[in-house]
Write a protein that holds these residues in place. Structure first.
Motif, short mmCIF file in Angstrom:
data_model
loop_
_atom_site.label_atom_id
_atom_site.label_comp_id
_atom_site.label_asym_id
_atom_site.label_seq_id
_atom_site.Cartn_x
_atom_site.Cartn_y
_atom_site.Cartn_z
N ARG A 187 0.89 -1.16 0.03
CA ARG A 187 -0.04 -0.01 0.07
C ARG A 187 0.94 1.28 -0.07
NH1 ARG A 187 -5.29 -0.77 1.33
NH2 ARG A 187 -5.21 1.49 1.83
N ALA A 188 0.62 2.17 -1.08
CA ALA A 188 1.34 3.39 -0.89
C ALA A 188 0.66 4.45 0.17
CB ALA A 188 1.32 4.03 -2.16
N PRO A 189 1.57 5.31 0.47
CA PRO A 189 1.08 6.20 1.73
C PRO A 189 -0.13 7.00 1.47
CG PRO A 189 3.65 6.38 1.44
CD PRO A 189 3.05 5.37 0.28
N GLN A 190 -0.42 7.08 0.20
CA GLN A 190 -1.47 7.95 -0.24
C GLN A 190 -2.67 6.95 -0.43
OE1 GLN A 190 1.48 7.69 -1.92
NE2 GLN A 190 2.54 9.76 -1.23
N ASP A 191 -2.51 5.78 -0.39
CA ASP A 191 -4.01 5.04 -0.58
C ASP A 191 -4.83 5.23 0.59
OD1 ASP A 191 -2.71 3.93 -2.73
OD2 ASP A 191 -2.12 2.03 -1.84
N PRO A 192 -5.93 5.18 0.13
CA PRO A 192 -6.98 5.40 1.38
C PRO A 192 -7.00 4.49 2.55
CG PRO A 192 -8.06 5.58 -0.85
CD PRO A 192 -6.60 5.11 -0.88
N TRP A 193 -7.29 4.88 3.80
CA TRP A 193 -7.18 4.14 4.73
C TRP A 193 -8.77 3.36 4.97
CZ3 TRP A 193 -4.66 7.85 8.94
CH2 TRP A 193 -3.28 8.19 8.61
N PRO A 194 -8.78 2.50 5.15
CA PRO A 194 -10.34 1.64 5.16
C PRO A 194 -10.94 1.56 6.60
CG PRO A 194 -8.65 -0.08 5.02
CD PRO A 194 -7.63 1.19 5.13
N ASN A 195 -9.85 1.61 7.75
CA ASN A 195 -10.77 1.84 8.98
C ASN A 195 -11.23 2.63 9.47
OD1 ASN A 195 -10.32 -1.15 8.63
ND2 ASN A 195 -8.47 -1.28 9.76
N THR A 196 -12.19 2.64 10.57
CA THR A 196 -12.65 3.59 11.39
C THR A 196 -11.64 3.77 12.85
OG1 THR A 196 -14.96 2.94 10.46
CG2 THR A 196 -14.82 4.22 12.48
N TYR A 197 -11.58 5.06 13.07
CA TYR A 197 -10.79 5.32 14.16
C TYR A 197 -11.62 6.41 15.12
CZ TYR A 197 -7.19 3.35 11.05
OH TYR A 197 -6.40 2.42 10.32
N GLY A 198 -11.72 5.86 16.41
CA GLY A 198 -12.52 6.80 17.28
C GLY A 198 -11.72 7.13 18.32
N ARG A 209 -10.61 10.27 8.49
CA ARG A 209 -9.41 9.44 8.07
C ARG A 209 -8.82 10.00 6.85
NH1 ARG A 209 -12.99 3.96 6.67
NH2 ARG A 209 -14.06 5.70 5.92
N THR A 210 -9.45 10.70 6.22
CA THR A 210 -8.75 11.43 4.93
C THR A 210 -8.08 12.63 5.48
OG1 THR A 210 -10.56 10.79 3.21
CG2 THR A 210 -9.34 12.64 2.62
N ALA A 211 -8.71 13.44 6.35
CA ALA A 211 -8.00 14.74 6.95
C ALA A 211 -6.90 14.16 7.63
CB ALA A 211 -9.12 15.24 7.59
N LEU A 212 -6.82 13.14 8.52
CA LEU A 212 -5.80 12.88 9.11
C LEU A 212 -4.61 12.14 8.50
CD1 LEU A 212 -4.62 12.15 12.01
CD2 LEU A 212 -5.74 9.83 11.94
N GLN A 213 -4.82 11.40 7.45
CA GLN A 213 -3.90 11.06 6.51
C GLN A 213 -3.28 12.21 5.82
OE1 GLN A 213 -5.45 8.75 3.14
NE2 GLN A 213 -3.49 7.74 2.93
N ARG A 214 -4.08 13.16 5.32
CA ARG A 214 -3.62 14.46 4.49
C ARG A 214 -2.79 15.20 5.55
NH1 ARG A 214 -8.08 15.91 2.84
NH2 ARG A 214 -8.64 17.32 4.11
N GLU A 231 -16.91 -3.35 7.50
CA GLU A 231 -15.50 -3.31 8.02
C GLU A 231 -15.49 -4.37 8.98
OE1 GLU A 231 -13.59 -0.40 11.53
OE2 GLU A 231 -14.11 0.65 9.53
N ARG A 232 -14.24 -5.23 8.77
CA ARG A 232 -13.99 -6.18 9.57
C ARG A 232 -12.61 -6.06 10.30
NH1 ARG A 232 -15.75 -7.84 4.62
NH2 ARG A 232 -17.59 -9.48 4.71
N CYS A 233 -12.47 -6.27 11.59
CA CYS A 233 -11.37 -5.73 12.37
C CYS A 233 -11.05 -7.01 13.21
CB CYS A 233 -11.76 -4.80 13.60
SG CYS A 233 -12.29 -3.20 12.62
#
Length: 399
Positions: free
Chosen positions: A7-18, A60-65, A222-224
């Motif tokens: 996975r490249a660093p720019q690939d979207p993150w799939p999981n939910t983070y609370g 997720r998008t904002a945190l990755q950015r 989502e599967r964790c």
């Protein structure tokens, strides 16, 4: 990075983070939340227990950015490939990629997760994993109260008596995302072996059906599945871990993101100091990092939390309900500090003693029963010393 799927660093993150609202506020990262709920609660008996504490969902998008922009400002370069070996000499380390490329560095940090290939840890008999199956989408009716967040809903009236007796306890983790969209997730506490995704999906659909809230449009599944009780890595190795590879998942709560955000600056500062000396070996640099990540008090608390996890894994549903009901009635600084792993060892012990004194007799009996590895974990906590982490060398004078 390594593994079958690159996975490249720019690939979207799939999981939910609370993350709890006050934690993200303290970090100055509240703008990175996509949602924030003031109506937060859990259900352990029949009536909800209000937590009176905000909970947030990270964008997720904002945190990755946020992180990628800082990497760009630091002119960081990226190489995508499968790492197959790390070689060390007295001054540097070399990462060997599957395509033959060789990347030299003064220190290698493996942040590739709990299956990190280049992080050594003691052998472990059984790894307990937390499992969850979740759906983001629209439902026939509201699966939870509008505008609310549910941390743990242990109600199981939708299950038959046989299902409640034969299967591990599971609970609902859920949030209203607004505009008719919800995230609902059936979750199991850590077990070895873990609860299967099939069972979790079946139970979630049974729960939703009992409420008349069957999904009508599924946007994301989502599967964790992640380990909760990994032993600490060997702290004398020349590759440094971070995140799950460094066993930073909270053994009793499963939280990780807050710990990463809180502990990363201290690690970066320790490494920056160590790197000022040009003659440091990879092992010496890694020692400075391991010492920053796992000082004696954190080693001790990790053992105590693992001790607590062993207890909870043996509790049946009714006892778990009473345990958590007592836990979340502790003063908020105690239960919130426990979940975030920000209590000192004396504060942690004080919270545990207060819980023991305030809970029911059957929970007390369960806490007093010693089976399996619990005695060794408790003894390890009592014996934890700073020497568990090799002391980082003092800076050498530059000539």
């Amino acid at each position: 990075m390594h593994g079958l799927s690159l996975r490249a660093p720019q690939d979207p993150w799939p999981n939910t983070y609370g993350i709890w609202g006050d934690e993200v506020d303290a970090l100055g990262l509240a703008p990175l939340l996509s949602h924030r709920w003031q109506a937060t609660s859990s259900v352990f008996e029949e009536e909800p227990l209000a937590h009176r504490r905000d909970y947030g969902l990270l964008d997720r998008t904002a945190l990755q950015r946020f992180w990628l922009e800082r990497c760009e400002r630091a002119a960081m370069g990226w190489t995508l490939g499968e790492a197959v070996a790390v070689q060390h000499d007295s001054r540097s380390s070399t990462v060997v990629l599957a395509d033959g490329q060789r990347l030299a560095a003064r220190l290698v940090i493996d942040a590739s997760g709990h299956q990190a290939r280049f992080i050594r840890r003691p052998p472990q008999a059984a790894i307990a994993q937390q499992a969850a199956y979740g759906i983001v989408g629209r439902f026939a009716s509201e699966p939870v109260e509008p505008g609310s967040f549910t941390l743990m809903d242990f109600r199981s009236g939708h299950l038959s008596e046989e299902e409640r007796r034969s299967g591990a306890p599971t609970f609902l983790y859920a949030m209203d995302l607004g505009e008719g969209r919800f995230f609902v997730e059936e979750t199991s506490l850590a077990l070895a072996p873990p609860v299967s995704m099939e069972r979790l999906e079946r139970r979630l659909r049974q729960r939703l059906a009992a409420r008349g809230a069957e999904p009508v449009a599924i946007e994301h599944v989502e599967r964790c599945l992640f380990p909760m009780n990994l032993t600490l890595p060997l702290l004398d190795q020349p590759v440094l871990g971070f995140g799950s590879s460094a066993s930073m998942v909270h053994p009793a709560s499963g939280y990780l993101v807050g710990a990463l955000l809180r502990r990363a600056p201290g690690l970066a500062e320790a490494l920056a100091v160590a790197l000022k000396a040009d003659d440091r070996s990879p092992a010496e640099l890694a020692a400075a990092g391991w010492q920053a990540l796992w000082p004696a008090d954190l080693v001790r608390r990790h053992q105590i939390h693992q001790f607590g996890l062993e207890k909870l894994m043996r509790f049946e549903e009714s006892r778990l309900r009473r345990f958590f009901g007592s836990f979340f009635r502790l003063p908020q600084p105690q239960w919130s500090g426990f979940l975030a792993n920000t209590l000192s060892t004396p504060e942690l012990v004080a919270a545990m003693l207060r819980l023991f004194a305030s809970t029911s007799w059957d929970v007390r009996r369960g806490l007093l029963e010693f089976r399996g590895p619990e005695a060794a974990l408790l003894l390890g906590a009592l014996q934890a010393r700073q020497a568990a982490v090799p002391a980082a060398p003092e800076p050498r004078p530059q000539g």
